[in-house]
Design a protein around this motif. Sequence first.
Motif, PDB file in Angstrom:
ATOM      1  N   UNK A   1      -1.800   9.973   3.006  1.00 23.09           N
ATOM      2  CA  UNK A   1      -2.177   8.740   3.693  1.00 23.09           C
ATOM      3  C   UNK A   1      -3.220   8.993   4.763  1.00 23.09           C
ATOM      4  N   UNK A   2      -3.050  10.066   5.515  1.00 24.98           N
ATOM      5  CA  UNK A   2      -4.022  10.403   6.558  1.00 24.98           C
ATOM      6  C   UNK A   2      -5.359  10.811   5.962  1.00 24.98           C
ATOM      7  N   UNK A   3      -5.350  11.499   4.814  1.00 23.99           N
ATOM      8  CA  UNK A   3      -6.604  11.814   4.138  1.00 23.99           C
ATOM      9  C   UNK A   3      -7.354  10.538   3.767  1.00 23.99           C
ATOM     10  N   UNK A   4      -6.621   9.543   3.290  1.00 21.27           N
ATOM     11  CA  UNK A   4      -7.246   8.269   2.942  1.00 21.27           C
ATOM     12  C   UNK A   4      -7.840   7.569   4.150  1.00 21.27           C
ATOM     13  N   UNK A   5      -7.108   7.567   5.257  1.00 15.57           N
ATOM     14  CA  UNK A   5      -7.616   6.945   6.488  1.00 15.57           C
ATOM     15  C   UNK A   5      -8.842   7.697   6.993  1.00 15.57           C
ATOM     16  N   UNK A   6      -8.805   9.011   6.980  1.00 16.01           N
ATOM     17  CA  UNK A   6      -9.941   9.808   7.442  1.00 16.01           C
ATOM     18  C   UNK A   6     -11.158   9.590   6.554  1.00 16.01           C
ATOM     19  N   UNK A   7     -10.951   9.539   5.249  1.00 14.84           N
ATOM     20  CA  UNK A   7     -12.054   9.318   4.314  1.00 14.84           C
ATOM     21  C   UNK A   7     -12.702   7.958   4.552  1.00 14.84           C
TER      22      UNK A   7
ATOM     23  N   UNK B   1       0.816  -1.209   0.000  1.00 17.18           N
ATOM     24  CA  UNK B   1       0.000   0.000   0.000  1.00 17.18           C
ATOM     25  C   UNK B   1       0.850   1.260   0.000  1.00 17.18           C
ATOM     26  N   UNK B   2       1.880   1.284   0.836  1.00 16.26           N
ATOM     27  CA  UNK B   2       2.738   2.470   0.926  1.00 16.26           C
ATOM     28  C   UNK B   2       3.518   2.682  -0.367  1.00 16.26           C
ATOM     29  N   UNK B   3       4.054   1.612  -0.931  1.00 15.03           N
ATOM     30  CA  UNK B   3       4.821   1.740  -2.183  1.00 15.03           C
ATOM     31  C   UNK B   3       3.916   2.234  -3.306  1.00 15.03           C
ATOM     32  N   UNK B   4       2.712   1.690  -3.404  1.00 16.38           N
ATOM     33  CA  UNK B   4       1.793   2.143  -4.448  1.00 16.38           C
ATOM     34  C   UNK B   4       1.391   3.600  -4.258  1.00 16.38           C
ATOM     35  N   UNK B   5       1.154   4.017  -3.021  1.00 14.54           N
ATOM     36  CA  UNK B   5       0.806   5.406  -2.754  1.00 14.54           C
ATOM     37  C   UNK B   5       1.971   6.326  -3.110  1.00 14.54           C
ATOM     38  N   UNK B   6       3.186   5.920  -2.753  1.00 13.36           N
ATOM     39  CA  UNK B   6       4.367   6.725  -3.104  1.00 13.36           C
ATOM     40  C   UNK B   6       4.520   6.855  -4.611  1.00 13.36           C
ATOM     41  N   UNK B   7       4.312   5.744  -5.329  1.00 13.55           N
ATOM     42  CA  UNK B   7       4.427   5.786  -6.788  1.00 13.55           C
ATOM     43  C   UNK B   7       3.388   6.710  -7.406  1.00 13.55           C
ATOM     44  N   UNK B   8       2.172   6.672  -6.891  1.00 14.21           N
ATOM     45  CA  UNK B   8       1.119   7.537  -7.420  1.00 14.21           C
ATOM     46  C   UNK B   8       1.430   9.008  -7.168  1.00 14.21           C
ATOM     47  N   UNK B   9       1.930   9.308  -5.984  1.00 10.33           N
ATOM     48  CA  UNK B   9       2.293  10.694  -5.675  1.00 10.33           C
ATOM     49  C   UNK B   9       3.420  11.151  -6.601  1.00 10.33           C
ATOM     50  N   UNK B  10       4.419  10.296  -6.795  1.00 11.84           N
ATOM     51  CA  UNK B  10       5.556  10.623  -7.662  1.00 11.84           C
ATOM     52  C   UNK B  10       5.095  10.868  -9.095  1.00 11.84           C
ATOM     53  N   UNK B  11       4.231  10.000  -9.613  1.00  7.29           N
ATOM     54  CA  UNK B  11       3.762  10.142 -10.994  1.00  7.29           C
ATOM     55  C   UNK B  11       2.884  11.374 -11.175  1.00  7.29           C
ATOM     56  N   UNK B  12       2.080  11.666 -10.180  1.00  7.20           N
ATOM     57  CA  UNK B  12       1.154  12.794 -10.291  1.00  7.20           C
ATOM     58  C   UNK B  12       1.858  14.135 -10.134  1.00  7.20           C
ATOM     59  N   UNK B  13       2.698  14.245  -9.101  1.00  4.17           N
ATOM     60  CA  UNK B  13       3.314  15.537  -8.804  1.00  4.17           C
ATOM     61  C   UNK B  13       4.677  15.718  -9.450  1.00  4.17           C
TER      62      UNK B  13
END
Length: 74
Positions: free
Chosen positions: A55-61, A31-43
Amino acid sequence: MLPLGVGAWLVTRKLSSAPQLSHWQNLLEVLVVNLRDQIQQTSGQNPDRYLPFIGMLGVADRSMNQIEERIEGS
Protein backbone atom coordinates in the motif's frame (compact mmCIF):
# COMPACT_ATOMS: atom_id res chain seq x y z
CA MET A 1 3.71 15.45 2.07
CA LEU A 2 1.21 17.86 3.59
CA PRO A 3 -1.53 17.05 1.03
CA LEU A 4 -1.09 13.32 1.76
CA GLY A 5 -1.40 13.90 5.49
CA VAL A 6 -4.45 16.11 5.14
CA GLY A 7 -6.06 13.70 2.70
CA ALA A 8 -5.47 10.74 5.02
CA TRP A 9 -6.92 12.68 7.93
CA LEU A 10 -10.01 13.69 5.95
CA VAL A 11 -10.69 10.15 4.77
CA THR A 12 -10.14 8.45 8.14
CA ARG A 13 -11.45 10.99 10.64
CA LYS A 14 -14.97 9.56 10.91
CA LEU A 15 -14.50 5.83 10.41
CA SER A 16 -17.29 3.73 11.86
CA SER A 17 -18.54 0.16 11.95
CA ALA A 18 -22.19 1.24 11.65
CA PRO A 19 -24.27 -0.10 8.78
CA GLN A 20 -24.34 3.37 7.20
CA LEU A 21 -20.82 4.17 5.94
CA SER A 22 -19.60 7.42 4.45
CA HIS A 23 -18.70 7.48 0.76
CA TRP A 24 -15.01 7.97 1.62
CA GLN A 25 -14.96 5.04 4.03
CA ASN A 26 -16.72 2.85 1.48
CA LEU A 27 -14.13 3.80 -1.18
CA LEU A 28 -11.25 3.16 1.23
CA GLU A 29 -12.61 -0.26 2.17
CA VAL A 30 -13.09 -1.23 -1.48
CA LEU A 31 -9.47 -0.30 -2.23
CA VAL A 32 -8.10 -2.21 0.75
CA VAL A 33 -10.21 -5.32 0.07
CA ASN A 34 -9.16 -5.36 -3.59
CA LEU A 35 -5.49 -4.93 -2.67
CA ARG A 36 -5.74 -7.75 -0.12
CA ASP A 37 -7.38 -10.02 -2.69
CA GLN A 38 -4.68 -9.29 -5.25
CA ILE A 39 -1.92 -10.02 -2.75
CA GLN A 40 -3.65 -13.27 -1.73
CA GLN A 41 -4.09 -14.41 -5.34
CA THR A 42 -0.56 -13.51 -6.35
CA SER A 43 1.39 -14.81 -3.37
CA GLY A 44 -0.96 -17.47 -2.03
CA GLN A 45 -0.12 -16.24 1.47
CA ASN A 46 -1.84 -14.22 4.17
CA PRO A 47 -1.88 -10.63 2.83
CA ASP A 48 -1.77 -8.97 6.28
CA ARG A 49 2.02 -9.14 6.35
CA TYR A 50 2.45 -7.43 2.96
CA LEU A 51 -0.51 -5.02 2.86
CA PRO A 52 1.14 -2.01 4.56
CA PHE A 53 4.30 -2.30 2.45
CA ILE A 54 2.54 -2.68 -0.89
CA GLY A 55 0.00 0.00 0.00
CA MET A 56 2.80 2.41 0.84
CA LEU A 57 4.55 1.59 -2.45
CA GLY A 58 1.36 2.56 -4.25
CA VAL A 59 1.05 5.83 -2.34
CA ALA A 60 4.72 6.67 -2.95
CA ASP A 61 4.43 5.85 -6.66
CA ARG A 62 1.33 8.02 -7.09
CA SER A 63 2.96 10.88 -5.16
CA MET A 64 6.10 10.76 -7.25
CA ASN A 65 4.05 10.78 -10.45
CA GLN A 66 2.15 13.85 -9.24
CA ILE A 67 5.39 15.64 -8.36
CA GLU A 68 6.92 14.75 -11.74
CA GLU A 69 3.86 16.09 -13.58
CA ARG A 70 4.04 19.37 -11.69
CA ILE A 71 7.76 19.76 -12.39
CA GLU A 72 7.36 19.02 -16.09
CA GLY A 73 4.34 21.32 -16.31
CA SER A 74 6.28 24.28 -14.89
